[in-house]
Scaffold this motif. Structure first.
Motif, PDB file in Angstrom:
ATOM      1  N   GLU A   1       0.844  -1.200   0.000  1.00 50.62           N
ATOM      2  CA  GLU A   1       0.000   0.000   0.000  1.00 50.62           C
ATOM      3  C   GLU A   1       0.881   1.253   0.000  1.00 50.62           C
ATOM      4  OE1 GLU A   1      -3.223  -0.221  -0.313  1.00 50.62           O
ATOM      5  OE2 GLU A   1      -3.263  -2.398  -0.105  1.00 50.62           O
ATOM      6  N   LYS A   2       0.370   2.314  -0.560  1.00 47.78           N
ATOM      7  CA  LYS A   2       1.066   3.609  -0.600  1.00 47.78           C
ATOM      8  C   LYS A   2       2.476   3.468  -1.151  1.00 47.78           C
ATOM      9  CE  LYS A   2      -1.632   5.374   3.219  1.00 47.78           C
ATOM     10  NZ  LYS A   2      -1.648   5.860   4.578  1.00 47.78           N
ATOM     11  N   CYS A   3       2.593   2.671  -2.204  1.00 47.03           N
ATOM     12  CA  CYS A   3       3.899   2.403  -2.816  1.00 47.03           C
ATOM     13  C   CYS A   3       3.738   2.377  -4.327  1.00 47.03           C
ATOM     14  CB  CYS A   3       4.430   1.060  -2.300  1.00 47.03           C
ATOM     15  SG  CYS A   3       6.104   0.693  -2.867  1.00 47.03           S
ATOM     16  N   GLY A   4       4.729   2.930  -5.015  1.00 47.56           N
ATOM     17  CA  GLY A   4       4.717   2.948  -6.468  1.00 47.56           C
ATOM     18  C   GLY A   4       5.619   1.876  -7.053  1.00 47.56           C
TER      19      GLY A   4
ATOM     20  N   ILE B   1      12.972   1.588  -2.480  1.00 47.42           N
ATOM     21  CA  ILE B   1      13.272   3.003  -2.272  1.00 47.42           C
ATOM     22  C   ILE B   1      12.140   3.669  -1.488  1.00 47.42           C
ATOM     23  CG2 ILE B   1      13.589   5.234  -3.427  1.00 47.42           C
ATOM     24  CD1 ILE B   1      14.950   3.646  -5.709  1.00 47.42           C
ATOM     25  N   GLU B   2      10.898   3.360  -1.857  1.00 44.93           N
ATOM     26  CA  GLU B   2       9.748   4.011  -1.247  1.00 44.93           C
ATOM     27  C   GLU B   2       9.397   3.452   0.134  1.00 44.93           C
ATOM     28  OE1 GLU B   2       6.445   4.424  -4.084  1.00 44.93           O
ATOM     29  OE2 GLU B   2       7.922   3.949  -5.627  1.00 44.93           O
ATOM     30  N   GLN B   3       9.580   2.160   0.322  1.00 43.81           N
ATOM     31  CA  GLN B   3       9.269   1.517   1.597  1.00 43.81           C
ATOM     32  C   GLN B   3      10.375   0.515   1.932  1.00 43.81           C
ATOM     33  OE1 GLN B   3       5.369  -0.106   2.042  1.00 43.81           O
ATOM     34  NE2 GLN B   3       4.374   1.702   1.239  1.00 43.81           N
ATOM     35  N   PRO B   4      11.593   1.002   2.168  1.00 46.52           N
ATOM     36  CA  PRO B   4      12.730   0.095   2.331  1.00 46.52           C
ATOM     37  C   PRO B   4      12.596  -0.893   3.485  1.00 46.52           C
ATOM     38  CG  PRO B   4      13.340   2.344   2.923  1.00 46.52           C
ATOM     39  CD  PRO B   4      11.975   2.408   2.311  1.00 46.52           C
ATOM     40  N   GLU B   5      12.063  -0.474   4.612  1.00 41.84           N
ATOM     41  CA  GLU B   5      11.948  -1.396   5.743  1.00 41.84           C
ATOM     42  C   GLU B   5      10.950  -2.508   5.454  1.00 41.84           C
ATOM     43  OE1 GLU B   5      11.221   0.737   9.359  1.00 41.84           O
ATOM     44  OE2 GLU B   5      13.054   1.914   9.159  1.00 41.84           O
ATOM     45  N   CYS B   6       9.826  -2.156   4.896  1.00 38.90           N
ATOM     46  CA  CYS B   6       8.801  -3.147   4.553  1.00 38.90           C
ATOM     47  C   CYS B   6       9.312  -4.101   3.472  1.00 38.90           C
ATOM     48  CB  CYS B   6       7.535  -2.445   4.097  1.00 38.90           C
ATOM     49  SG  CYS B   6       6.186  -3.576   3.697  1.00 38.90           S
ATOM     50  N   ALA B   7       9.895  -3.551   2.425  1.00 43.97           N
ATOM     51  CA  ALA B   7      10.402  -4.370   1.329  1.00 43.97           C
ATOM     52  C   ALA B   7      11.511  -5.304   1.812  1.00 43.97           C
ATOM     53  CB  ALA B   7      10.900  -3.488   0.187  1.00 43.97           C
TER      54      ALA B   7
END
Length: 90
Positions: free
Chosen positions: A63-66, A71-77
Protein backbone atom coordinates in the motif's frame (compact mmCIF):
# COMPACT_ATOMS: atom_id res chain seq x y z
CA UNK A 1 17.23 7.72 -13.07
CA UNK A 2 20.77 6.39 -12.65
CA UNK A 3 20.75 4.34 -15.86
CA UNK A 4 22.23 5.50 -19.13
CA UNK A 5 20.08 7.90 -21.17
CA UNK A 6 19.80 5.34 -23.98
CA UNK A 7 18.29 2.73 -21.65
CA UNK A 8 16.04 5.28 -19.96
CA UNK A 9 14.53 6.48 -23.23
CA UNK A 10 14.38 3.20 -25.18
CA UNK A 11 13.02 0.95 -22.41
CA UNK A 12 9.44 2.30 -22.43
CA UNK A 13 9.34 1.90 -26.20
CA UNK A 14 10.48 -1.73 -26.18
CA UNK A 15 9.13 -3.19 -22.93
CA UNK A 16 5.58 -3.48 -24.26
CA UNK A 17 6.83 -5.55 -27.20
CA UNK A 18 8.39 -8.14 -24.89
CA UNK A 19 5.95 -10.65 -23.43
CA UNK A 20 7.56 -13.31 -21.24
CA UNK A 21 4.49 -14.92 -19.67
CA UNK A 22 5.26 -18.35 -21.14
CA UNK A 23 8.79 -18.24 -19.74
CA UNK A 24 7.52 -16.98 -16.37
CA UNK A 25 5.13 -19.94 -16.17
CA UNK A 26 8.10 -22.30 -16.47
CA UNK A 27 9.88 -20.95 -13.36
CA UNK A 28 9.95 -23.72 -10.75
CA UNK A 29 11.91 -22.04 -7.93
CA UNK A 30 10.33 -19.92 -5.19
CA UNK A 31 9.54 -16.40 -6.38
CA UNK A 32 8.71 -13.25 -4.43
CA UNK A 33 6.81 -10.52 -6.23
CA UNK A 34 6.80 -7.17 -4.44
CA UNK A 35 4.53 -4.71 -6.18
CA UNK A 36 3.31 -1.25 -5.24
CA UNK A 37 -0.43 -0.70 -5.55
CA UNK A 38 0.22 2.84 -6.84
CA UNK A 39 2.73 1.76 -9.50
CA UNK A 40 1.93 3.84 -12.59
CA UNK A 41 4.72 2.31 -14.67
CA UNK A 42 3.41 -1.26 -14.33
CA UNK A 43 -0.07 -0.99 -12.80
CA UNK A 44 -1.47 -3.84 -10.72
CA UNK A 45 -3.95 -4.50 -13.54
CA UNK A 46 -0.98 -5.38 -15.77
CA UNK A 47 0.62 -7.56 -13.08
CA UNK A 48 -2.48 -9.77 -12.93
CA UNK A 49 -1.24 -11.65 -16.01
CA UNK A 50 2.17 -12.33 -14.47
CA UNK A 51 0.70 -13.30 -11.12
CA UNK A 52 -1.72 -15.61 -12.92
CA UNK A 53 1.01 -17.68 -14.57
CA UNK A 54 3.23 -17.75 -11.49
CA UNK A 55 0.67 -19.28 -9.17
CA UNK A 56 3.25 -20.55 -6.68
CA UNK A 57 4.80 -17.10 -6.29
CA UNK A 58 4.45 -15.17 -3.06
CA UNK A 59 2.81 -11.89 -4.05
CA UNK A 60 2.97 -8.87 -1.77
CA UNK A 61 1.06 -5.78 -2.84
CA UNK A 62 2.39 -2.80 -0.92
CA UNK A 63 0.00 0.00 0.00
CA UNK A 64 1.07 3.61 -0.60
CA UNK A 65 3.90 2.40 -2.82
CA UNK A 66 4.72 2.95 -6.47
CA UNK A 67 7.27 1.32 -8.77
CA UNK A 68 10.24 1.19 -6.39
CA UNK A 69 9.40 -0.65 -3.14
CA UNK A 70 13.02 -0.78 -1.93
CA UNK A 71 13.27 3.00 -2.27
CA UNK A 72 9.75 4.01 -1.25
CA UNK A 73 9.27 1.52 1.60
CA UNK A 74 12.73 0.10 2.33
CA UNK A 75 11.95 -1.40 5.74
CA UNK A 76 8.80 -3.15 4.55
CA UNK A 77 10.40 -4.37 1.33
CA UNK A 78 13.53 -5.62 3.14
CA UNK A 79 11.38 -7.35 5.76
CA UNK A 80 9.40 -9.18 3.05
CA UNK A 81 12.59 -10.05 1.17
CA UNK A 82 14.50 -11.42 4.16
CA UNK A 83 11.39 -13.19 5.47
CA UNK A 84 11.02 -14.88 2.08
CA UNK A 85 14.66 -15.98 2.09
CA UNK A 86 14.39 -17.31 5.63
CA UNK A 87 11.20 -19.22 4.79
CA UNK A 88 13.14 -20.96 2.01
CA UNK A 89 16.17 -21.85 4.09
CA UNK A 90 18.51 -19.01 3.16
Amino acid sequence: MHCSPEIYFSNPETMHDTILLQQAAEIKVPVLILHGRQDVIIPVTEMIHTIGVMQAARVVLLEKCGHSPFIEQPECAAGEFFGFLKAHGY
